[in-house]
Design an enzyme around this catalytic site. Structure first.
Site: not given
Length: 706
Positions: A160, A169
């Site tokens: 995640e 990210e």
């Protein structure tokens, strides 16, 4: 080699002094005592706590992992955090322990590069008796090697590493390296797929965050921060900005149905760059100001488990989506994932109902961008000119606000009437003040310190000089900054006018009292200030009110059981605020209240204490009685600092001001409150005591009920 947890391991943490802007690297040892004061605030400003309090997210991942990990295999968890997904995978395999013990295939590898989080993960694993079932490696995933760090490629990837935009990210390069080097061919993955969606909107309140040029033109005050022909010199970056769009849904006009943009498959190697064109039919007349976007996460390969970050007003048009109730996440407020806003260039694009719009979309490894076909194409500003400065959307809105500009200009004009040829120093990174002073007082000498902007500030002032009718002969930016200015820096003249907004470039997310750096800077300049120096602002007033903030409180309360795993050991380190033990205090949070989910004022505003900028910085304290005027549940207090620019002009940064951040002090337990005469309430008022430590810049807040 992976992290072994040895006492010799150490890390460096960057520590910022808010009152000076200086930072230093401090060493944090691996074997520090878990409750040392120096360790407690390490991760307090991260979003880990909010993410772990997202029960919809946690449940969706647990369901998908239980469905995917059905026998002994090698599971790799990238960006493992506290190890929640790793523990879910280990538990999913636990029914096949006999197989796991007879072969080496049944195992979980948790990869986490951030050492403070690795230390925390080990504590969580120990608390849940899983330290022997999950192997922790303190490395970036692209540093892992099969045969060195892990014995074989993994059969299942759980991960995640998603932000509000999805890609920020490093999802794409992480997946690319994993598929090339760490995963078996055709691996199973949780999540399975992510799809990005968008919607065209008109919104004046959003447009104020983008269009300084036109908002400034309406002000008609003669100060040009973005002059005609140089309107790109001061702007926001061309990127998506994460926002809670539900908070302004009444101020948004929808101009299209939601549309699908990109699919990202986790189970196969993604491409680094793609382009697509989406043909959209306008559903209303209006002006397209922005694209609001979000993503839908499909966690299992069969398409039965979803999580969505969409705004509450949307309904997905895709046949693969059944109903709003199918998508956890859509109805619960969380701060780790928001919607994103992409602003159009120029004045936006006018459209008519049923008109077809061609939207170009592209993605790199880390971002998604859009381009609407329009005859008013924006010139390429991808490269950064020396004079070009990028500000936050909120700062752009402040500089374009006619009321704010008018107040600042009136204060400056009044001050300049008292001096014939003043020496003025702008101590912070304000771009408005040096331009305004140089424009209004042609005989003045203005020194801009620009502690954050530095050389860029000098190039900017040069670029807008002619449009603002001032000469650079009387305006300078100090290229080198010593700890303390001397008369040599001011050409042997005392400073007659010392001003600041206050605003420090790159410090938009700090707590309000951390802008008291202005007070520190003013104190350092004390030896070169004239006897009758005018200081603006002359005073700061700390104010507060009590508020109902259920969404924010829920997202920051202590963790206990998360899908069957004890997380109570993380609360202190992650900065938990609610449900704390009696002897612990949570940190103050920096938030724009309008983006905190459901909220309501329960008291009038009270003034707690004043910061006298006419005197050198000093510690101070204050007390105020907050009387509740509304019945309800109080979750905490909101604090902010209003600036007195002179004896009669006050500029507020309170919760009704959308472009400022306030401080939130959440209560350990919500309290039923009400005005006198109310029934079934716990208290009618509370006393707030606050003390400011000028040596550290910290504000200590205590409260008692009555």
């Amino acid at each position: 080699m992976g992290s072994s947890g040895s006492a010799a391991q150490r890390m460096f943490q960057l520590k910022l002094d808010p009152l000076t802007g200086n930072s230093e690297w401090v060493v944090i040892e691996e074997n520090e005592a878990p409750q040392e004061e120096s360790q407690k605030p390490l991760l307090a400003t991260t979003s880990y706590l909010d993410m772990l309090n997202d029960s919809c997210r946690n449940r969706a991942f647990r369901q998908a992992i239980d469905k995917t990990v059905t026998n002994a295999c090698h599971v790799l968890d990238i960006g493992a955090g506290t190890g929640l997904l790793s523990m879910m995978a280990a538990r999913a395999m636990s029914h096949d322990d006999s197989s796991t013990s007879s072969c080496s295939k049944g195992r979980v590898t948790a990869c986490e590069s951030y050492l403070p989080m690795v230390k925390l993960m080990r504590k969580v694993l120990r608390a849940n008796g899983l330290e022997k079932k999950v192997r922790v490696i303190n490395k970036r995933s692209d540093e892992l090697e099969v045969g060195v760090d892990i014995s074989s490629r993994a059969d299942v990837l759980v991960s995640e590493i998603l932000d509000s935009e999805l890609l920020g990210e490093g999802l794409i390069p992480t997946l690319q390296h994993a598929h090339d080097n760490l995963l078996v061919e055709n691996p199973q993955t949780v999540p399975y797929r992510a799809t990005t969606y968008g919607q065209l909107v008109e919104s004046t309140c959003l447009w104020k965050l983008r269009d300084l040029f036109n908002n400034e033109a309406k002000a008609l005050d003669g100060v040009y921060l973005v002059p005609s022909g140089a309107d790109t010199v001061l702007q926001i970056k061309e990127q998506q900005f994460a926002m809670h769009c539900d908070a302004i849904k009444e101020e948004i006009k929808l101009l299209s149905e939601p549309f699908k943009v990109f699919d990202f498959e986790f189970w196969k190697r993604p491409e680094s760059y793609r382009e697509t064109k989406v043909h959209i039919k306008a559903t209303n007349d209006g002006t397209i100001h922005a694209v609001v976007s979000w993503w839908l996460l499909q966690l299992d390969n069969e398409g039965t488990i979803f999580y969505c970050t969409g705004p509450r007003w949307i309904c997905h048009p895709s046949s693969e989506t059944k109903s709003k109730s199918s998508f956890p996440g859509m109805d619960n407020w969380c701060d780790h994932w928001k919607q994103c806003v992409w602003f159009l260039p120029e004045k936006g694009l006018s459209v008519h109902k049923d008109q077809e719009i061609c939207l170009g979309a592209s993605h790199t490894e880390t971002s998604i961008s859009y381009k609407v076909t329009t005859p008013l194409e924006k010139k390429d500003v991808g490269h950064c000119e020396p004079a070009q400065i990028f500000l936050s959307p909120e700062r752009i809105a402040i500089y374009g606000d006619s009321n704010w500009r008018c107040a600042m200009l009136n204060v400056i004009k009044n001050a300049l009437q008292q001096e014939v040829s003043p020496m003025c120093v702008v101590v912070d990174d304000s771009l408005f003040l040096p331009v305004a002073v140089a424009n209004l007082a042609k005989s003045s000498h203005v020194i801009a310190l620009f502690p954050g902007l530095r050389e860029k500030g000098a190039h900017y002032l040069q670029a807008v000089a002619s449009a603002n009718f001032y000469s650079m002969d009387h305006l300078e930016v100090l290229r080198t900054r010593n700890q303390q200015l001397t008369m040599l820096d001011t050409h042997q003249r005392k400073v007659d006018l010392l001003v600041g907004e206050p605003f420090y470039y790159g410090s938009e997310n700090v707590l309000p009292w951390q802008n008291l750096r202005f007070w520190k800077e003013r104190t350092m300049l004390d030896p070169i200030l004239s006897k009758n120096v005018l200081i603006m602002p002359c005073k700061g007033i700390l104010r507060a009110c009590a508020m109902y903030l259920p969404d924010l409180w829920r997202s920051r309360c202590c963790l206990q059981d998360i899908e069957g795993f004890d997380h109570s050991v993380v609360n202190s380190t992650l900065g938990a605020c609610g449900d704390l033990p009696a002897d612990e205090e949570g940190p103050c949070l920096s938030f724009s209240i309008w983006q905190c989910g459901e909220s309501k004022r329960l008291s009038d505003t009270v003034s707690i204490m004043e910061f006298d900028f006419l005197k050198p910085i000093s510690s101070c304290s204050g007390t105020a009685q907050v009387v509740f005027t509304e019945s309800g549940i109080c979750h905490g207090f909101v604090l902010w600092i209003d600036s007195m620019m002179d004896c009669s002009t006050e500029l507020s940064t309170g919760p009704d001001k959308r472009y400022w951040k306030q401080a939130v002090k959440l209560l350990k337990k919500p309290v039923a409150v009400g005005s006198r005469g109310s029934t079934l309430v716990d208290c009618y008022s509370t006393e707030i005591k606050v003390s400011f430590d000028h040596s550290s810049g910290d504000l200590d807040i205590k409260y008692t009920y009555s």
